[in-house]
Design a protein around this motif. Sequence first.
Motif, PDB file in Angstrom:
ATOM      1  N   VAL A   1     -59.718 -92.768 112.927  1.00 38.14           N
ATOM      2  CA  VAL A   1     -59.245 -91.375 112.998  1.00 38.14           C
ATOM      3  C   VAL A   1     -58.976 -90.967 114.446  1.00 38.14           C
ATOM      4  O   VAL A   1     -57.955 -90.343 114.766  1.00 38.14           O
ATOM      5  CB  VAL A   1     -60.279 -90.438 112.352  1.00 38.14           C
ATOM      6  CG1 VAL A   1     -59.856 -88.985 112.515  1.00 38.14           C
ATOM      7  CG2 VAL A   1     -60.449 -90.781 110.882  1.00 38.14           C
ATOM      8  N   ALA A   2     -59.884 -91.343 115.345  1.00 39.68           N
ATOM      9  CA  ALA A   2     -59.711 -90.981 116.751  1.00 39.68           C
ATOM     10  C   ALA A   2     -58.506 -91.685 117.362  1.00 39.68           C
ATOM     11  O   ALA A   2     -57.774 -91.098 118.175  1.00 39.68           O
ATOM     12  CB  ALA A   2     -60.973 -91.326 117.541  1.00 39.68           C
TER      13      ALA A   2
ATOM     14  N   LYS B   1     -64.158 -89.309 120.344  1.00 34.06           N
ATOM     15  CA  LYS B   1     -62.702 -89.263 120.488  1.00 34.06           C
ATOM     16  C   LYS B   1     -62.186 -90.251 121.516  1.00 34.06           C
ATOM     17  O   LYS B   1     -61.107 -90.809 121.347  1.00 34.06           O
ATOM     18  CB  LYS B   1     -62.249 -87.849 120.866  1.00 34.06           C
ATOM     19  CG  LYS B   1     -62.554 -86.802 119.800  1.00 34.06           C
ATOM     20  CD  LYS B   1     -62.086 -85.432 120.241  1.00 34.06           C
ATOM     21  CE  LYS B   1     -62.395 -84.387 119.164  1.00 34.06           C
ATOM     22  NZ  LYS B   1     -61.961 -83.028 119.591  1.00 34.06           N
TER      23      LYS B   1
ATOM     24  N   ASN C   1     -68.661 -86.450 116.973  1.00 34.92           N
ATOM     25  CA  ASN C   1     -67.197 -86.437 116.915  1.00 34.92           C
ATOM     26  C   ASN C   1     -66.632 -87.253 118.072  1.00 34.92           C
ATOM     27  O   ASN C   1     -66.117 -86.710 119.054  1.00 34.92           O
ATOM     28  CB  ASN C   1     -66.656 -85.000 116.968  1.00 34.92           C
ATOM     29  CG  ASN C   1     -67.141 -84.164 115.799  1.00 34.92           C
ATOM     30  OD1 ASN C   1     -67.035 -84.564 114.643  1.00 34.92           O
ATOM     31  ND2 ASN C   1     -67.680 -82.992 116.107  1.00 34.92           N
TER      32      ASN C   1
ATOM     33  N   GLU D   1     -51.173 -89.703 118.810  1.00 36.55           N
ATOM     34  CA  GLU D   1     -50.323 -88.512 118.816  1.00 36.55           C
ATOM     35  C   GLU D   1     -50.359 -87.820 120.181  1.00 36.55           C
ATOM     36  O   GLU D   1     -49.333 -87.345 120.680  1.00 36.55           O
ATOM     37  CB  GLU D   1     -50.771 -87.549 117.712  1.00 36.55           C
ATOM     38  CG  GLU D   1     -50.540 -88.063 116.304  1.00 36.55           C
ATOM     39  CD  GLU D   1     -49.063 -88.243 115.999  1.00 36.55           C
ATOM     40  OE1 GLU D   1     -48.241 -87.497 116.572  1.00 36.55           O
ATOM     41  OE2 GLU D   1     -48.735 -89.128 115.189  1.00 36.55           O
ATOM     42  N   LYS D   2     -51.525 -87.780 120.810  1.00 37.33           N
ATOM     43  CA  LYS D   2     -51.620 -87.174 122.134  1.00 37.33           C
ATOM     44  C   LYS D   2     -50.820 -87.964 123.165  1.00 37.33           C
ATOM     45  O   LYS D   2     -50.145 -87.381 124.033  1.00 37.33           O
ATOM     46  CB  LYS D   2     -53.089 -87.097 122.568  1.00 37.33           C
ATOM     47  CG  LYS D   2     -53.914 -86.086 121.780  1.00 37.33           C
ATOM     48  CD  LYS D   2     -55.349 -86.060 122.290  1.00 37.33           C
ATOM     49  CE  LYS D   2     -56.189 -85.070 121.502  1.00 37.33           C
ATOM     50  NZ  LYS D   2     -57.613 -85.035 121.980  1.00 37.33           N
TER      51      LYS D   2
ATOM     52  N   GLU E   1     -55.401 -89.729 116.381  1.00 39.10           N
ATOM     53  CA  GLU E   1     -55.256 -88.512 117.180  1.00 39.10           C
ATOM     54  C   GLU E   1     -54.864 -88.827 118.624  1.00 39.10           C
ATOM     55  O   GLU E   1     -54.011 -88.150 119.212  1.00 39.10           O
ATOM     56  CB  GLU E   1     -56.561 -87.717 117.146  1.00 39.10           C
ATOM     57  CG  GLU E   1     -56.920 -87.209 115.762  1.00 39.10           C
ATOM     58  CD  GLU E   1     -58.263 -86.482 115.761  1.00 39.10           C
ATOM     59  OE1 GLU E   1     -58.917 -86.469 116.837  1.00 39.10           O
ATOM     60  OE2 GLU E   1     -58.643 -85.948 114.700  1.00 39.10           O
ATOM     61  N   ASN E   2     -55.477 -89.870 119.178  1.00 39.04           N
ATOM     62  CA  ASN E   2     -55.141 -90.237 120.556  1.00 39.04           C
ATOM     63  C   ASN E   2     -53.706 -90.745 120.661  1.00 39.04           C
ATOM     64  O   ASN E   2     -53.033 -90.517 121.680  1.00 39.04           O
ATOM     65  CB  ASN E   2     -56.109 -91.303 121.068  1.00 39.04           C
ATOM     66  CG  ASN E   2     -57.527 -90.785 121.202  1.00 39.04           C
ATOM     67  OD1 ASN E   2     -57.742 -89.594 121.387  1.00 39.04           O
ATOM     68  ND2 ASN E   2     -58.496 -91.672 121.086  1.00 39.04           N
TER      69      ASN E   2
END
Length: 713
Positions: free
Chosen positions: A376-377, A320, A318, A383-384, A380-381
């Motif tokens: 995908v990562a 990230k 996984n 959004e973070k 997500e990053n």
Amino acid sequence: MEGEAAANNRLEDEEEYKESEEAATTANDVEDNIEVEMILDANTSYHTTASVHCSVEQLRRELEQAWDHLIPNNAVLSLSFSGELLSATTRLEELGMADKGKLELQVSLEIANDLVDTGPPPNTRSHDPGYKMGSHDPGYRMGSVLTVEVDSDDGGKQEILVHIEHTSVPKPFLGGYRHRRTGVEYHHAAVQTLPKRRPDKGIETFQRDTQTVTLCNKYQQVMFDAATQMTKTGCIVSEMTDKLVTPKRYETADEYHAKRLEKVLILQKHWRRWLAQKFVSSLRAERLKRQEWEKQEAIRRQKEREERMKREFERRMNPKTKEDFDLLYHTLEMWRKDELTLINQSTTGAARKAALCGLLEQEAQLIASVGQHKIVADGENKEKRIRSFLESTAAPKQWIAHDGEVTQMDTPDTIRAQQLKEIYQSISRQELNPTERLDVLLTLKQTVKEHDCRLTRDIVELIDREADLIMRGIPDPSLGGLRKRICTLFLQYCKTPLFNPEAAKHIRVPADPAMLRSNIYLCRSCRKYLPSTDFSLPTNSRVVGHCRKCDELDNKARLRADYSTYRLMVKSIKHSEERYNDGSHVIFLLQEMDLCYLVEHIWAGQSLLSGDTELAELVLIRWNTKEPWSPWNCVLLNDEEGRAHLNLADVEMAYGAVLVQKVNHRHVLARNHFSKLSGMKEDMTAKVVQLPLPRPAEKLMTSRYLTTVADTP
């Protein structure tokens, strides 16, 4: 009668005084003291310090003890204040003078001659030859003062006080007479006078040496005769209690000393045996302790290795972060090299070409899979990063006060940022029903209408379009693209300093275009002009090369090296050098590539002592702990060896000449490769000296920030 009345009053006052003392015991423990002055006449007074809770009877008793040599036994003392006679139970705080700190009382003296029986009248004493002073009352004791009435010069009577000195010195007989019947002596002289003192000659006439006897004890053996009764004719002596004594062999002095030496040797043997057993027991205990410690250390290292492998496996499955994908590409490259080696060793010709084609296809599939994970990562990053940006802009201002407490304050700019953050979170939610969605869109429309520009007009147009589609009953999946456009434009609205003033402190692009003209360099790969912070320069570089993004792309395409381990090693060295606090700056100039070259090429990627090649367990520490860390003052060891090395006082004596020469050779190689670090270190030291020192509050804030960063996984 007046004396009897005074005595009765005194007894009543004493009873009241006892009751007042019992009541005073329940008073507060903390008392306020005042100064009390008791005045008898113009020349006679008494000063004392008493508590405000003290009674008049306590002061009167203290005054009687102090004036025992001035007043007779049959005298009665009374205290008054402002002409008013005070009762025995009256307390000083009742007089109203406690706040002034000083109190004056008047003393009156009353002589009661009829309270004590002083004997028969004076005219009867001379006629009674058996009279003796005080013989009629065995418990009688003459007072310290007597009142004597004498004739004055003007023909009147005058009373004077006569002080009596009580002494136990026997009076000498200087004339008088003795009663024939009773034997009582009556002296004519030396009745009230002290014995005459001998004149002081200035010479000590009495010494202890002349008045004592020195005793000496001395023992002496005396000769005496003794007789022994034997059995003979006519005399029988019992032999039941007799003992038969048989003489032994005569023992010479040499034999005695030899036997004594033999016994001493036996004692020494047992003593040394006990010491040896004790020493062996201590060694055995230390060995068991050492074995237990080694066992625990092995278990700890095994657990750390398992945890590290578990984290790496999780990072590979996984990914990230950028470090996770670097590890993934590095693992892919190691797999490709192993497969390529296997193909070259096992196949030749057409089979080898077919195997290489299959390997290339597998590599392409794996790279595509890694790319999907990266997409995908990245989402997500992203959004973070957005949440982090909104949180940082909406955070209140805070500082550390003089007492160490953190004070927070909201300003109009932070309040505006908090409102924008709440609106963005609302429009990003997907589980809202149509009514709630319309309310959120109305709030957003009212917020952006405060400013009229192209961006706000586009947002209002998209809001009206979505509201119209919602009223027509269009399902939510069909509105996903429109809502995403609204979120993107509103995020751009939040990042604009004109609408959100706090955003100016967190965006990378400065508001002033003039600031972009300094420290701008051209990337030779992507041909873009970028700030100096976007370039990673090794210490031995001479020109500005590729930017960071181009280096990452080149690394993924060709080298696929993983610098995460070296990045952690650099952080560890920085933290250790900060604890030394001796002005070490070289480690802050090195990059991950520099440390990789130092570990792989200078130290061959293994520990100097044990040859351990596990990079996660290796550390670069100071060779000479008294000098700052540098590539020419370091040594590569594992954790356990590094802790032991830092405790050495002299490394040359501990390691030996051969190992020290080997380390010095590698230090020379490192100094030649990092030759530019010396000048950079001096330049950096000069700039640091010119910087102002931080205040204590800034130091505390910095330490708390570093602690937070260190504790963050």
